[in-house]
Design a protein around this motif. Sequence first.
Motif, mmCIF file in Angstrom:
data_model
loop_
_atom_site.group_PDB
_atom_site.id
_atom_site.type_symbol
_atom_site.label_atom_id
_atom_site.label_comp_id
_atom_site.label_asym_id
_atom_site.label_seq_id
_atom_site.Cartn_x
_atom_site.Cartn_y
_atom_site.Cartn_z
ATOM 1 N N ASP A 72 27.960 0.328 -15.241
ATOM 2 C CA ASP A 72 28.234 1.679 -16.318
ATOM 3 C C ASP A 72 28.814 1.885 -16.747
ATOM 4 O O ASP A 72 29.438 2.580 -17.376
ATOM 5 C CB ASP A 72 27.253 2.784 -15.531
ATOM 6 C CG ASP A 72 25.598 2.128 -14.883
ATOM 7 O OD1 ASP A 72 24.840 1.031 -15.632
ATOM 8 O OD2 ASP A 72 25.264 2.582 -14.517
ATOM 9 N N ARG A 99 19.734 -0.933 -32.874
ATOM 10 C CA ARG A 99 19.534 0.722 -33.103
ATOM 11 C C ARG A 99 20.338 1.563 -33.355
ATOM 12 O O ARG A 99 19.303 2.694 -33.472
ATOM 13 C CB ARG A 99 19.353 0.715 -31.354
ATOM 14 C CG ARG A 99 20.502 0.494 -30.330
ATOM 15 C CD ARG A 99 20.382 0.848 -28.588
ATOM 16 N NE ARG A 99 19.637 -0.184 -28.252
ATOM 17 C CZ ARG A 99 18.312 0.178 -27.934
ATOM 18 N NH1 ARG A 99 17.541 1.333 -27.244
ATOM 19 N NH2 ARG A 99 17.427 -0.757 -26.815
ATOM 20 N N LYS A 118 14.653 -8.023 -20.989
ATOM 21 C CA LYS A 118 13.376 -7.724 -20.127
ATOM 22 C C LYS A 118 14.159 -6.531 -18.835
ATOM 23 O O LYS A 118 13.708 -5.571 -18.750
ATOM 24 C CB LYS A 118 12.250 -7.874 -20.197
ATOM 25 C CG LYS A 118 11.997 -8.898 -20.839
ATOM 26 C CD LYS A 118 10.941 -9.978 -20.568
ATOM 27 C CE LYS A 118 10.137 -10.994 -22.286
ATOM 28 N NZ LYS A 118 9.269 -11.447 -21.324
ATOM 29 N N ASN A 119 14.722 -7.392 -17.916
ATOM 30 C CA ASN A 119 14.161 -6.099 -16.711
ATOM 31 C C ASN A 119 15.071 -4.932 -17.173
ATOM 32 O O ASN A 119 16.271 -3.985 -16.334
ATOM 33 C CB ASN A 119 14.951 -7.387 -15.833
ATOM 34 C CG ASN A 119 13.927 -8.233 -15.545
ATOM 35 O OD1 ASN A 119 12.981 -7.785 -15.395
ATOM 36 N ND2 ASN A 119 14.160 -9.248 -14.050
ATOM 37 N N SER A 120 16.787 -4.660 -17.913
ATOM 38 C CA SER A 120 17.574 -4.070 -18.356
ATOM 39 C C SER A 120 17.288 -3.007 -19.183
ATOM 40 O O SER A 120 18.452 -2.190 -18.994
ATOM 41 C CB SER A 120 18.685 -5.052 -18.413
ATOM 42 O OG SER A 120 19.269 -5.155 -19.752
ATOM 43 N N GLN A 121 16.796 -3.252 -19.813
ATOM 44 C CA GLN A 121 16.112 -1.986 -21.038
ATOM 45 C C GLN A 121 14.254 -1.729 -21.044
ATOM 46 O O GLN A 121 13.509 -2.122 -20.387
ATOM 47 C CB GLN A 121 16.394 -2.772 -22.499
ATOM 48 C CG GLN A 121 15.712 -3.348 -23.095
ATOM 49 C CD GLN A 121 16.654 -3.887 -24.380
ATOM 50 O OE1 GLN A 121 17.706 -4.368 -24.435
ATOM 51 N NE2 GLN A 121 15.874 -3.714 -25.567
ATOM 52 N N ASP A 122 14.755 -0.802 -20.855
ATOM 53 C CA ASP A 122 13.187 0.006 -20.654
ATOM 54 C C ASP A 122 12.275 -0.160 -21.912
ATOM 55 O O ASP A 122 10.938 -0.145 -21.526
ATOM 56 C CB ASP A 122 12.943 1.362 -21.113
ATOM 57 C CG ASP A 122 14.397 2.399 -20.331
ATOM 58 O OD1 ASP A 122 14.159 1.833 -19.352
ATOM 59 O OD2 ASP A 122 14.421 3.146 -20.358
ATOM 60 N N GLU A 123 12.442 -0.731 -23.362
ATOM 61 C CA GLU A 123 11.699 -1.104 -24.366
ATOM 62 C C GLU A 123 11.300 -1.907 -24.717
ATOM 63 O O GLU A 123 12.439 -2.961 -23.770
ATOM 64 C CB GLU A 123 11.838 -0.624 -25.227
ATOM 65 C CG GLU A 123 13.426 -0.879 -26.117
ATOM 66 C CD GLU A 123 14.227 0.443 -25.960
ATOM 67 O OE1 GLU A 123 14.314 0.794 -26.934
ATOM 68 O OE2 GLU A 123 14.708 -0.128 -24.947
ATOM 69 N N LYS A 124 10.398 -3.283 -24.576
ATOM 70 C CA LYS A 124 10.961 -5.040 -25.339
ATOM 71 C C LYS A 124 11.430 -5.038 -25.978
ATOM 72 O O LYS A 124 11.807 -4.571 -26.575
ATOM 73 C CB LYS A 124 9.411 -5.331 -25.708
ATOM 74 C CG LYS A 124 8.199 -4.913 -24.020
ATOM 75 C CD LYS A 124 6.273 -5.356 -24.862
ATOM 76 C CE LYS A 124 5.470 -5.626 -23.913
ATOM 77 N NZ LYS A 124 3.522 -5.726 -24.993
ATOM 78 N N THR A 156 16.814 -3.513 -30.741
ATOM 79 C CA THR A 156 16.616 -2.663 -29.484
ATOM 80 C C THR A 156 17.618 -3.485 -28.769
ATOM 81 O O THR A 156 17.965 -2.441 -27.605
ATOM 82 C CB THR A 156 14.951 -2.550 -28.906
ATOM 83 O OG1 THR A 156 14.524 -4.380 -28.637
ATOM 84 C CG2 THR A 156 13.817 -1.944 -29.867
ATOM 85 N N SER A 157 17.703 -4.347 -28.847
ATOM 86 C CA SER A 157 18.707 -5.078 -28.277
ATOM 87 C C SER A 157 19.598 -5.439 -28.383
ATOM 88 O O SER A 157 20.367 -5.212 -29.452
ATOM 89 C CB SER A 157 17.826 -6.816 -27.703
ATOM 90 O OG SER A 157 16.643 -6.597 -27.094
#
Length: 440
Positions: A3, A12, A97-103, A108-109
Amino acid sequence: MSDSLPKPLSARYKESFAYETVKDRMPVILTKAIDACHKQIEPYHEKCGEKGAEDVKKVIGQMSKLRNELMTDKPFVELDDDLKDASEWNDCLNELKNSQDEKPSYFTSPWLFSECMMYRRISGILQNSDFMKSFDPYQDQKRVALDNAIPGLITMADHLKKISEERNLIQDTELLKCFQTFLKASLWSNRFDLSLTAGENKDHESHNPVETLQELESYLLADNSEAIFKHLCNVKQSGNKIRVDMVIDNAGFEFSSDIMLAEFLLESKIADSIQFHVKCIPWFVSDVTFEDFDYTLKTLSQTENKVLASYGKLWLKRLQDRTFLIAPKENSQFWTLSRPYSEMHKHDPKLYQRLESSALIIFKGDMNFRKLVSDLAWDSEIPFATSVLGFSPAPLCTLRTLKADVVVGLAPGKAEDAAKKDEDWMVSGKYAIILAHLDA
């Protein structure tokens, strides 16, 4: 990702170059790849019959579907081809997939993953075909780029020959200047990147590249070239054999300029051997593959210009006497993953170990730089050594013209001065950096 680190570059953010690339440049690159396949329908029909033609049409259909997925921002799907890195890519996707809320999707990535995924999907589509497994959809563009490069390369070959003939007369201070000439020629040749121009060949290479270097000096925002030279001289004085590694970027003028730099390092006895690292699959339109490496040397050896042809023949001999080395394919897979180089020791320890025996690793180009700094939105004044996040198998440097909105290692005020002169300074390829991390 911690973080405390900057955020990854991503499409995005609609004001970013990443967004412009995913929205505009990548669909054009896919369209040109599809067009290249269209031109193969008749040749494959003649070579393989009706099944060959149908196979090409199937590939075209799958690439067109991929283009639609990209433009409509569909979620990424797992790879289902037989290339050796498929499981590694699927692991990366699951991590995402495990690190962001949306697919995870193209917009978005993290940009690094999105851009690399498109090129990897293209290779997967070809791998799943019956007849086109070895087809390079960018091959014609790369060969045109090499043809366009010949006039400039003749000038560089003449300059290299002159320096070689005067070698015994050159003092150490002049040797530094000669080193900087070929290092910076290799740097500025990185401007000619077909992925930046969406596959459009520009005839920039016909100028005199040696004379142009002085004109470009004001666009060089950071220059560690003297420190790199001193490092190599210090290693040489230790009596150890020096192998320099070059992680290659673009075919055509850039790769040929890289070979000129490699030849200068050998002729001046700064290095004893050069190891080249190239891509195992077609990548980012103009990146050098094993096939491009072979084609380039053979083409240069057959040019009408005697000096350039003699160097081409010499370089083919260097492959035989192993003063030129090509890192093997089993050590090349990591270069076409989306992982940053800070993860190499974990995911490809054999490649990391190979690099550890290098006196200097030269990373060419924008994508290599982005992977070195994990494609994060660093402050421009962050030291290069900090931004590589512990990646240090050996002393290393980066030669890069700026084509993405991330840069590090600049002195205070440099970024602001460049922005005042050119609002696109970070992405146009007009500005450049030579940065080094020599404390491995």
